[in-house]
Design an enzyme around this catalytic site. Structure first.
Site, PDB file in Angstrom:
ATOM      1  N   ARG A 135       0.826  -1.210   0.000  1.00  0.00           N
ATOM      2  CA  ARG A 135       0.000   0.000   0.000  1.00  0.00           C
ATOM      3  C   ARG A 135       0.858   1.257   0.000  1.00  0.00           C
ATOM      4  O   ARG A 135       0.556   2.219  -0.719  1.00  0.00           O
ATOM      5  CB  ARG A 135      -0.941  -0.018   1.217  1.00  0.00           C
ATOM      6  CG  ARG A 135      -1.784   1.246   1.424  1.00  0.00           C
ATOM      7  CD  ARG A 135      -2.440   1.751   0.147  1.00  0.00           C
ATOM      8  NE  ARG A 135      -3.186   0.717  -0.549  1.00  0.00           N
ATOM      9  CZ  ARG A 135      -3.498   0.776  -1.843  1.00  0.00           C
ATOM     10  NH1 ARG A 135      -3.078   1.795  -2.583  1.00  0.00           N
ATOM     11  NH2 ARG A 135      -4.171  -0.193  -2.407  1.00  0.00           N
ATOM     12  N   LYS A 174       2.899  25.471  -3.311  1.00  0.00           N
ATOM     13  CA  LYS A 174       1.660  24.974  -2.702  1.00  0.00           C
ATOM     14  C   LYS A 174       1.585  23.466  -2.917  1.00  0.00           C
ATOM     15  O   LYS A 174       0.838  22.958  -3.745  1.00  0.00           O
ATOM     16  CB  LYS A 174       0.456  25.693  -3.297  1.00  0.00           C
ATOM     17  CG  LYS A 174       0.436  27.189  -2.980  1.00  0.00           C
ATOM     18  CD  LYS A 174      -0.750  27.887  -3.615  1.00  0.00           C
ATOM     19  CE  LYS A 174      -0.733  29.380  -3.317  1.00  0.00           C
ATOM     20  NZ  LYS A 174      -1.857  30.099  -3.954  1.00  0.00           N
ATOM     21  N   LYS A 182       7.312  39.720  -2.586  1.00  0.00           N
ATOM     22  CA  LYS A 182       5.864  39.711  -2.733  1.00  0.00           C
ATOM     23  C   LYS A 182       5.242  40.951  -2.099  1.00  0.00           C
ATOM     24  O   LYS A 182       5.954  41.808  -1.561  1.00  0.00           O
ATOM     25  CB  LYS A 182       5.298  38.423  -2.121  1.00  0.00           C
ATOM     26  CG  LYS A 182       5.840  37.164  -2.806  1.00  0.00           C
ATOM     27  CD  LYS A 182       5.390  35.904  -2.132  1.00  0.00           C
ATOM     28  CE  LYS A 182       3.914  35.621  -2.376  1.00  0.00           C
ATOM     29  NZ  LYS A 182       3.639  35.289  -3.786  1.00  0.00           N
ATOM     30  N   GLU A 184       6.754  40.387  -7.405  1.00  0.00           N
ATOM     31  CA  GLU A 184       5.330  40.217  -7.671  1.00  0.00           C
ATOM     32  C   GLU A 184       4.694  41.591  -7.899  1.00  0.00           C
ATOM     33  O   GLU A 184       4.851  42.496  -7.081  1.00  0.00           O
ATOM     34  CB  GLU A 184       4.674  39.518  -6.482  1.00  0.00           C
ATOM     35  CG  GLU A 184       3.170  39.341  -6.594  1.00  0.00           C
ATOM     36  CD  GLU A 184       2.597  38.751  -5.325  1.00  0.00           C
ATOM     37  OE1 GLU A 184       2.551  37.514  -5.230  1.00  0.00           O
ATOM     38  OE2 GLU A 184       2.219  39.527  -4.427  1.00  0.00           O
ATOM     39  N   ASP A 224       0.580  39.175 -10.995  1.00  0.00           N
ATOM     40  CA  ASP A 224      -0.263  38.472 -10.033  1.00  0.00           C
ATOM     41  C   ASP A 224      -1.730  38.856 -10.179  1.00  0.00           C
ATOM     42  O   ASP A 224      -2.108  40.010  -9.970  1.00  0.00           O
ATOM     43  CB  ASP A 224       0.214  38.779  -8.613  1.00  0.00           C
ATOM     44  CG  ASP A 224      -0.546  37.988  -7.575  1.00  0.00           C
ATOM     45  OD1 ASP A 224      -0.725  36.768  -7.768  1.00  0.00           O
ATOM     46  OD2 ASP A 224      -0.973  38.581  -6.570  1.00  0.00           O
TER      47      ASP A 224
END
Length: 278
Positions: free
Chosen positions: A98, A133, A165, A195, A216
């Site tokens: 598994r 992310k 940012k 950004e 962005d």
């Protein structure tokens, strides 16, 4: 590529999580000397990612197992394709199957999703890149899966580049001051990206001669204007709210890179099985 030493540490954690003190079922039902042979195969079309890690899981638990990897990461398979064979202690194989399946299913799912996005920007100059992310603990491997699907990797971690940012800009007071501070001690070969949310910020970043400007959450109209303003002198990355429905339109604006978290967060594990060889 992924780091083998770090991968082994992850494998130990995965096996500890799944097995606990022992595989009670295998210990009760399978005699210590019983052996078996099993095949791992694709139950649906897929792009392979993580097959060597799956093989390493079997060998990490029981070095006496005989594992043969029959495909390569990045390879496209049809339903039913044989991926790996494993022979030896039946107890060992069934105890770790598994864990081995989980990782190759997850990573191959990311490779599959990435390939869809890569196909959606084909014919444009834009290249697909990933984000930070990712699933905690799996970033290195998930970024490897993105590469298997034809995407490019952005930063592996915060130490891989300077990314200024909105909150950094807010603390420093302006893009110019933020860039000035960053460059005081920045390693000479390190890239610096800023950004930008507005065309005014794009012009400020352009004047600061940064390496990459991230657009962005801009509209495609604003992106096209930014492309015109920059005129190819600085690489442009589009980011924010981009998915399979919108990526083609974004790519058509002329940006150099498109980043999206969807290739990780929206990826569905593929169906891969481990069955007794007959």
């Amino acid at each position: 590529m992924y780091d083998v030493f770090q991968t082994d540490r992850l494998i130990d954690l995965w096996l500890t999580e799944d097995i606990g003190h022992c595989d009670l079922t295998a210990q009760l039902m399978i005699e210590a000397g019983e052996t078996g042979a099993f095949n791992m195969h694709a139950r649906e079309p897929l792009i392979v990612a993580g097959i060597d890690i799956a093989a390493r899981i079997f060998k990490r638990y029981d070095p006496l197992l005989e594992v043969a990897v029959l495909v390569s990461d990045g390879q496209t398979l049809e339903k039913g394709a044989l991926m790996l064979t494993v022979r030896g202690s039946a107890r060992s194989i069934l105890t770790v199957e598994r864990t081995a399946l989980n990782i190759v299913q997850r990573l191959s799912g990311i490779a599959n999703e990435t390939a869809k996005y890569v196909a959606a920007v084909a014919g444009t100059k834009a290249r697909l890149i990933d984000t930070r992310k990712t699933t905690p603990g799996l970033r290195m491997l998930e970024k490897h899966a993105v590469a298997c699907g034809g995407g490019l990797n952005h930063r592996l971690g915060l130490d891989n580049g300077v990314m200024i940012k909105d909150n950094h800009i807010a603390v420093c007071g302006s893009i110019a001051l933020a860039v000035q501070r960053a460059r005081r001690q920045m390693p000479v070969l390190t890239k610096l990206e800023v950004e930008c949310e507005t065309l005014e910020q794009v012009r400020e970043a352009l004047a600061a001669q940064v390496d990459v400007i991230m657009l962005d959450n801009m509209s495609t109209t604003a992106m096209r204007e930014a492309v015109a303003v920059v005129g190819g002198s600085i690489k442009l990355e589009a980011s924010g709210g981009i998915d399979l429905r919108t990526i083609g339109e974004v790519a058509a604006t002329g940006v150099d890179y498109i980043s999206t978290s969807k290739i990780n967060q929206a990826a569905v594990c593929v169906d891969i099985g481990l069955d007794e060889a007959v």
